[in-house]
Design a protein around this motif. Structure first.
Motif, mmCIF file in Angstrom:
data_model
loop_
_atom_site.group_PDB
_atom_site.id
_atom_site.type_symbol
_atom_site.label_atom_id
_atom_site.label_comp_id
_atom_site.label_asym_id
_atom_site.label_seq_id
_atom_site.Cartn_x
_atom_site.Cartn_y
_atom_site.Cartn_z
ATOM 1 N N SER A 191 -61.876 71.519 -3.308
ATOM 2 C CA SER A 191 -61.653 72.929 -2.956
ATOM 3 C C SER A 191 -61.974 73.788 -4.176
ATOM 4 C CB SER A 191 -60.202 73.139 -2.526
ATOM 5 O OG SER A 191 -59.347 73.083 -3.655
ATOM 6 N N ASN A 192 -61.895 75.097 -3.984
ATOM 7 C CA ASN A 192 -62.158 75.985 -5.116
ATOM 8 C C ASN A 192 -61.037 75.935 -6.161
ATOM 9 O OD1 ASN A 192 -60.197 77.231 -3.613
ATOM 10 N ND2 ASN A 192 -61.115 79.270 -3.669
ATOM 11 N N LYS A 193 -59.944 75.234 -5.838
ATOM 12 C CA LYS A 193 -58.838 75.053 -6.772
ATOM 13 C C LYS A 193 -58.896 73.694 -7.469
ATOM 14 C CE LYS A 193 -56.914 78.997 -5.656
ATOM 15 N NZ LYS A 193 -56.877 80.144 -6.609
ATOM 16 N N GLY A 194 -59.929 72.911 -7.156
ATOM 17 C CA GLY A 194 -60.057 71.600 -7.781
ATOM 18 C C GLY A 194 -60.136 70.490 -6.758
ATOM 19 N N THR A 195 -60.098 69.249 -7.247
ATOM 20 C CA THR A 195 -60.166 68.064 -6.389
ATOM 21 C C THR A 195 -58.772 67.483 -6.224
ATOM 22 O OG1 THR A 195 -62.397 67.579 -7.175
ATOM 23 C CG2 THR A 195 -61.200 65.780 -6.127
ATOM 24 N N PHE A 196 -58.457 67.140 -4.976
ATOM 25 C CA PHE A 196 -57.139 66.602 -4.667
ATOM 26 C C PHE A 196 -57.279 65.243 -3.988
ATOM 27 C CE2 PHE A 196 -56.669 71.116 -5.077
ATOM 28 C CZ PHE A 196 -55.462 71.272 -5.750
ATOM 29 N N CYS A 197 -56.269 64.402 -4.187
ATOM 30 C CA CYS A 197 -56.286 63.027 -3.675
ATOM 31 C C CYS A 197 -55.138 62.828 -2.694
ATOM 32 C CB CYS A 197 -56.109 62.028 -4.818
ATOM 33 S SG CYS A 197 -57.021 62.401 -6.313
ATOM 34 N N LEU A 198 -55.381 62.042 -1.653
ATOM 35 C CA LEU A 198 -54.303 61.553 -0.801
ATOM 36 C C LEU A 198 -53.797 60.259 -1.432
ATOM 37 C CD1 LEU A 198 -55.650 62.252 2.790
ATOM 38 C CD2 LEU A 198 -53.613 63.255 1.745
ATOM 39 N N ALA A 199 -52.528 60.250 -1.812
ATOM 40 C CA ALA A 199 -52.003 59.177 -2.654
ATOM 41 C C ALA A 199 -52.011 57.824 -1.943
ATOM 42 C CB ALA A 199 -50.589 59.508 -3.086
ATOM 43 N N PRO A 200 -52.640 56.802 -2.559
ATOM 44 C CA PRO A 200 -52.540 55.443 -2.034
ATOM 45 C C PRO A 200 -51.311 54.706 -2.571
ATOM 46 C CG PRO A 200 -54.158 55.516 -3.795
ATOM 47 C CD PRO A 200 -53.643 56.917 -3.631
ATOM 48 N N THR A 201 -50.732 55.221 -3.669
ATOM 49 C CA THR A 201 -49.533 54.651 -4.277
ATOM 50 C C THR A 201 -48.925 55.729 -5.170
ATOM 51 O OG1 THR A 201 -48.685 52.791 -5.588
ATOM 52 C CG2 THR A 201 -50.850 53.654 -6.207
#
Length: 426
Positions: free
Chosen positions: A100-110
């Protein structure tokens, strides 16, 4: 629960999956709904089973002095880059990300990275240690090979806990504390699990154990000694130092009596040492007034996996047709009894409603099959599909206020008054 409100129709089971009959029945009867590979929705009863399992986990971990929290599932990529694990998870395709324009985000695997960020401001001194945080939340992994329905999916519910200690000795005590909690949790659920010696693998650290349920439906093979009840993951034997490792860490000197069996992994615990605190600068002030690294442990139970294991273990078979439903464990069954009245008989319907109301007043979970134009025979088949431990049929053979209660597991029948039935179920 009134079945007329659920939209449930009579069920006819066809082509049951031989490997996973329990979950196959759930899918065919709409109790699980599949949205895509490894993505499932829960209908009422499996959802309540899941919540009851979560309740047991929470009550037990609280008893063992663990602290519940909830970490965000959506996390900035920066915390993963700080630990050095971002590239690994991206390169092997496990982690799901969004830009996104606010950065990269991750869906947590752990949750190791997120819990360190959570704990560092709270555990600044040795006086704050030991501490063990836990959460029950959704995890996301882009599994290339989804398998066994809920047993290996892309989105799944997991209990993950993390201990923080001042040194290796204290870490071992926290590890043993959570290990005992896990054994109690699975006993309360009604699943017989074996803690087995495992390799830490990519998690790093010194020592780990997997909690395995003996099952031909499992995808793991372990070596198991029936006399001692000790098991070990065959991956251990791939270590060059496996003999020394087994002797030093677990006191195992001879594995000649161990036999290979198939198992289903439901939990895993690790002594991590200082690996993650080194990578992410996780420090506290020790008794000498100096900075020191946290010694960490991490502990997980696959809640979705445990739901699957409960259903697969609870499958019952018709002598003619094979798998036909379940008898759910009383310890976690959301509904203890299903009431099946003859709907064209006003007297039976009134008695059914009276019984249903009194059970609800006593907080005893009950299902009333008030669906019209369905035979009692078809309703009995559906009762097996829903897995209630007890069944009450109000048909032509029932007389007066007494009712016949059938134990769905043993087939035993008892004639009881409504007050006697309620007292027994309480």
């Amino acid at each position: 629960m009134r079945l007329s409100k659920t939209g449930m129709r009579t069920t006819k089971l066809n082509n049951i999956d031989e490997m996973y009959p329990g979950q196959s029945i759930l899918l065919q009867t709409g109790q699980l709904v599949q949205y895509g590979a490894g993505l499932f929705a829960y209908n009422t009863i499996p959802l309540l089973i899941k919540r009851n399992i979560e309740k047991i986990i929470i009550e037990t971990l609280n008893k063992y002095d663990c602290i519940e929290c909830l970490l965000p599932a959506l996390q900035p990529d920066t915390i993963w880059k700080n630990s050095g694990r971002y590239d690994h998870y991206i390169n092997d395709g496990t982690m799901l990300i969004t830009e996104s324009n606010k950065g990269t985000f991750c869906l947590a695997p752990t949750g190791e990275e997120a819990v360190l960020e959570f704990a560092r401001e709270k555990l600044k001194s040795y006086k704050n240690l030991p501490a063990t945080y836990y959460q029950i939340s959704e995890k996301y992994r882009n599994e290339i090979r989804t398998r066994g329905y809920l047993l290996r999916g892309k989105a799944f519910t997991m209990l993950d806990a993390y201990s923080f200690d001042i040194d290796e000795e204290a870490m071992a005590k926290s590890y043993e504390n959570v290990r005992n909690a896990f054994l109690e949790i699975f006993k309360k659920i009604g699943l017989n699990v074996i803690p087995i010696v495992a390799d830490n693998g990519a998690m790093g650290g010194k020592k780990s154990e997997e909690f395995m349920m003996i099952s031909e439906q499992g995808e793991d093979k372990i070596l198991y000694d029936e006399k001692t009840g000790i098991g070990l993951n065959t991956e251990i034997l791939e270590r060059e130092d496996y003999k020394e490792y087994l002797k030093d860490e677990y006191g195992i000197e001879d594995i000649s009596n161990f036999k290979e069996i198939r198992t289903m992994e439901l939990g895993h615990i690790f002594q991590l040492g200082t690996r993650y605190s080194e990578m992410m600068n996780g420090k506290f002030t020790n008794q000498d007034g100096k900075e020191a690294l946290y010694y960490m442990g991490c502990y997980g139970i696959g809640v979705s996996r445990t739901v699957a294991a409960v259903y697969e273990k609870s499958v019952v078979n018709d002598t003619k047709w094979g798998p036909c439903g379940f008898v759910l464990p009383k310890s976690i069954a959301p509904y203890m009894v299903q009431i099946v009245p003859k709907m064209d008989n006003e007297e039976k319907v009134n008695l059914a409603n009276k019984l249903y109301q009194q059970l609800n007043d006593e907080n005893i979970g009950a299902i009333l099959d008030d669906r019209e134009d369905i035979t009692i025979g078809a309703k009995i088949k559906d009762a097996k599909v829903l897995g209630t431990p007890y069944l009450v049929i109000l048909g032509d053979k029932q007389d007066g206020e007494n009712v016949e209660l059938e134990n769905m597991e043993t087939g035993e029948n008892k004639i009881l008054s409504i007050s006697e039935l309620i007292e027994m179920l309480k």
